[in-house]
Scaffold this motif. Structure first.
Motif, PDB file in Angstrom:
ATOM      1  N   SER A 126      37.205  33.641   9.665  1.00  6.55           N
ATOM      2  CA  SER A 126      37.265  32.251  10.141  1.00  6.55           C
ATOM      3  C   SER A 126      38.252  31.441   9.312  1.00  6.55           C
ATOM      4  CB  SER A 126      35.870  31.626  10.082  1.00  6.55           C
ATOM      5  OG  SER A 126      35.413  31.531   8.742  1.00  6.55           O
ATOM      6  N   LEU A 173      41.783  32.594  10.349  1.00  6.22           N
ATOM      7  CA  LEU A 173      42.134  32.026  11.649  1.00  6.22           C
ATOM      8  C   LEU A 173      42.545  30.563  11.507  1.00  6.22           C
ATOM      9  CD1 LEU A 173      42.231  32.662  14.693  1.00  6.22           C
ATOM     10  CD2 LEU A 173      39.873  31.873  14.842  1.00  6.22           C
ATOM     11  N   PHE A 180      45.726  28.612  18.308  1.00 12.13           N
ATOM     12  CA  PHE A 180      44.506  29.396  18.454  1.00 12.13           C
ATOM     13  C   PHE A 180      44.689  30.500  19.494  1.00 12.13           C
ATOM     14  CE2 PHE A 180      40.320  30.137  20.398  1.00 12.13           C
ATOM     15  CZ  PHE A 180      39.602  30.507  19.264  1.00 12.13           C
ATOM     16  N   ILE A 181      45.348  30.193  20.596  1.00  9.22           N
ATOM     17  CA  ILE A 181      45.577  31.197  21.644  1.00  9.22           C
ATOM     18  C   ILE A 181      46.472  32.327  21.123  1.00  9.22           C
ATOM     19  CG2 ILE A 181      46.655  31.593  23.892  1.00  9.22           C
ATOM     20  CD1 ILE A 181      45.721  28.787  24.692  1.00  9.22           C
ATOM     21  N   ALA A 189      46.908  33.238  18.000  1.00  3.76           N
ATOM     22  CA  ALA A 189      46.166  34.010  17.000  1.00  3.76           C
ATOM     23  C   ALA A 189      45.177  34.963  17.651  1.00  3.76           C
ATOM     24  CB  ALA A 189      45.436  33.060  16.049  1.00  3.76           C
ATOM     25  N   LEU A 190      44.493  34.494  18.682  1.00  2.00           N
ATOM     26  CA  LEU A 190      43.429  35.284  19.306  1.00  2.00           C
ATOM     27  C   LEU A 190      43.984  36.441  20.125  1.00  2.00           C
ATOM     28  CD1 LEU A 190      40.364  35.036  19.252  1.00  2.00           C
ATOM     29  CD2 LEU A 190      40.486  33.882  21.460  1.00  2.00           C
ATOM     30  N   PHE A 191      45.114  36.241  20.798  1.00  4.99           N
ATOM     31  CA  PHE A 191      45.623  37.252  21.722  1.00  4.99           C
ATOM     32  C   PHE A 191      46.735  38.119  21.135  1.00  4.99           C
ATOM     33  CE2 PHE A 191      43.613  34.264  24.618  1.00  4.99           C
ATOM     34  CZ  PHE A 191      42.972  35.103  25.508  1.00  4.99           C
ATOM     35  N   LEU A 225      45.215  38.855  16.083  1.00  8.25           N
ATOM     36  CA  LEU A 225      43.854  38.959  15.577  1.00  8.25           C
ATOM     37  C   LEU A 225      43.686  40.167  14.657  1.00  8.25           C
ATOM     38  CD1 LEU A 225      41.054  37.694  15.625  1.00  8.25           C
ATOM     39  CD2 LEU A 225      40.506  39.107  17.615  1.00  8.25           C
TER      40      LEU A 225
END
Length: 523
Positions: free
Chosen positions: A256, A259, A290-291, A293-295, A298
């Motif tokens: 967390s 991120l 955030f998008i 980092a997530l896709f 990660l």
């Protein structure tokens, strides 16, 4: 035979033969309230202090928004007057420490009625025996004066660092206030981290509840008595489950944080490469970060978080071993475990610094974690002394703001719990027996809230410096198009002639070959 008493600890009566509202110095009172007494032991003191916390929960619900407002106020003051804000904050902290120290040491010089009045206002004399209160007051006063003197010397020694940090602070404030979504990022991060931690702790509590509860036994006059105390018993399977869960907790907590660092870095990079005048910068930078980092990243973030979590878990184990060895009297094992703990702590701190710069490089170049870490090592070794100073210059400012908010929160809480009848009256349901403990916890909460703000502030500053160096090495003459003017002047940027342009030489440092090998392995 009856004798006068007074309420103590929220539910006890002790002898009281004095007119003042302080505890007496008779033999019975000493035995009851001494370090070995039933209502003077460390366990009772802690239980009493935490009881005060449960009666002041409404006060703590006001501490959090108060600290958040103070943090935003400090950010605004840093934007308009960075140096005076830092100096005034540090001076306020040192003055408060000196004042507290002088108050607790005043009993060494006061006499007669003045000494009695001082004891009336010193809460320690209402909670402990006179001997313990004298010793504790002297210790607190000495430590406060010592910390104030050391802090004053450090403030004088760091005056040049503060001057250097002012320009970086102004650039970071310009970036934060140019993106409205970044202003509320600390609150979003605090809520998300609190949700994750509470959820993980709830799962840990449920896992611990699966253990078997066994009664302890003791022998009294030849008879075995059981059930007075109990302990939890874990079998091997549950121990493995517990270790696995704790490791997962640490990993998710670090993930967390990773991120959050990536999202902040991505937002700052978008703002940096928005041509001047920047205005309100890019659209929805936090959501876009955030998008991405997530896709897309990660796995890299999870790898960096896992390395930190592994080091942190090993550090916790070594600290436990050193404590057990000290309790058992094995000084050789204690010394070895302590040395290992220091080495692991150093490696953990260095990896935290490396990870922060690696995530910036991932956001810049979309490389994997190992390549980004190698680039970050190259940045650290070849950036130059002034850039490295700026890379951590805001640390002094962050310390000033965190301690300033913590001091203000502690002071406001102290005034409330010592002057408001809601908390001072013995008959009140919200009576605070130990205002020192309540004020200290409130100050800790306030400082923790301010730390959420300052971590983002410090990361924005470090990202700007890193991106400046990256931009200068990949397109030197385009720096003036994007970089804030304050940072340009601070780093003494000058355009190069066409004949002077050359590719920068990057050094990977001592870990470069290792990172290259790991990168090849994962590829």
């Amino acid at each position: 035979m009856s004798y006068p008493t007074r309420e103590f600890g929220g539910g006890y009566c002790v002898p009281h033969f004095l007119k003042e509202k302080i505890l007496g110095n008779d033999i019975l009172t000493k035995q009851l309230t001494g370090p070995e007494g039933p209502i003077g032991s460390t366990f009772f003191r802690l239980s009493e202090a935490f009881g005060s916390l449960s009666r002041t929960w409404m006060l703590f619900t006001m501490v959090i928004p108060f600290a958040a407002v103070l943090s935003y106020l400090f950010l605004f003051l840093l934007k308009i007057a960075a140096r005076p804000t830092v100096v005034v904050s540090l001076t306020l902290i040192l003055t408060s420490l000196a004042a507290v120290g002088c108050f607790f040491l005043a009993g060494e010089v006061l006499q007669g009625d003045q000494l009695a009045s001082w004891r009336e206002h010193n809460v320690l004399y209402k909670q402990t025996s006179e001997v313990v209160a004298d010793r504790t007051s002297k210790a607190i006063g000495t430590w406060c004066i010592l910390l104030a003197c050391v802090g004053a010397c450090a403030l004088v020694a760091l005056r040049d660092a503060i001057n250097v940090a002012v320009g970086c602070v102004q650039a970071a404030c310009e970036c934060i206030f140019s993106m409205p979504s970044l202003v509320i990022a600390p609150a979003i991060e605090a809520v998300c981290k609190l949700t994750v931690i509470v959820s993980l702790l709830g799962g840990l509590a449920m896992l611990i509840s699966t253990a078997e509860m066994r009664p302890d036994t003791m022998t009294v006059q030849g008879e075995v008595v059981g059930g007075l105390t109990r302990h939890l018993e874990f079998n091997d399977e549950r121990k493995l489950m517990l270790a696995y869960y704790v490791m997962g907790m640490l990993w998710l907590a670090e993930l967390s944080s990773s991120l959050s660092q990536f999202v902040i870095s991505y937002s700052v990079i978008l703002w940096y490469y928005h041509p001047k005048p920047k205005g309100f910068g890019p659209t929805a930078p936090l959501v876009r970060g955030f998008i991405v980092a997530l896709f897309y990243h990660l796995g890299s973030l999870a790898l960096g978080a896992f390395m930190l979590a592994l080091l942190r878990s090993v550090r916790i184990i070594m600290m436990w071993i050193s404590r057990q060895a000290k309790n058992d009297g094995s000084m050789v094992c204690f010394a070895l475990a302590s040395c290992c703990t220091c080495c692991i702590t150093f490696a953990q701190r260095y990896l935290e610094f490396l990870n922060k710069n690696a995530y910036i490089d991932i956001a810049l170049s979309s490389s994997n974690y190992c390549t980004a870490a190698q680039n970050a090592l190259g940045f650290i070794s070849s950036a130059g002394g002034k850039v490295l100073v700026l890379n951590g210059a805001c640390f002094v400012v962050c310390i000033a703001v965190v301690l300033g908010v913590g001091t203000c929160t502690t002071g406001m809480t102290w005034l409330l719990v010592t002057t408001n009848s809601r908390y001072t009256s013995d008959r009140s349901l919200h009576h605070v027996e130990n205002p020192y403990f309540v004020s200290a916890i409130a100050g800790f909460i306030g400082a923790s809230v301010a730390l959420c703000f300052m971590v983002i502030f410090d990361h924005v500053s470090d990202t700007l410096v890193y991106v400046f160096v990256w931009n200068r090495s990949h397109g030197h003459n385009t720096v003036a198009k994007y970089c804030p003017d304050v940072l340009l002047n601070l780093l003494e940027y000058k355009k190069l002639e066409e004949t002077q342009k050359q590719a920068p030489k990057e050094e990977g440092g001592i870990f470069s070959s290792f990172l290259v090998a790991v990168s090849v392995l994962f590829d």
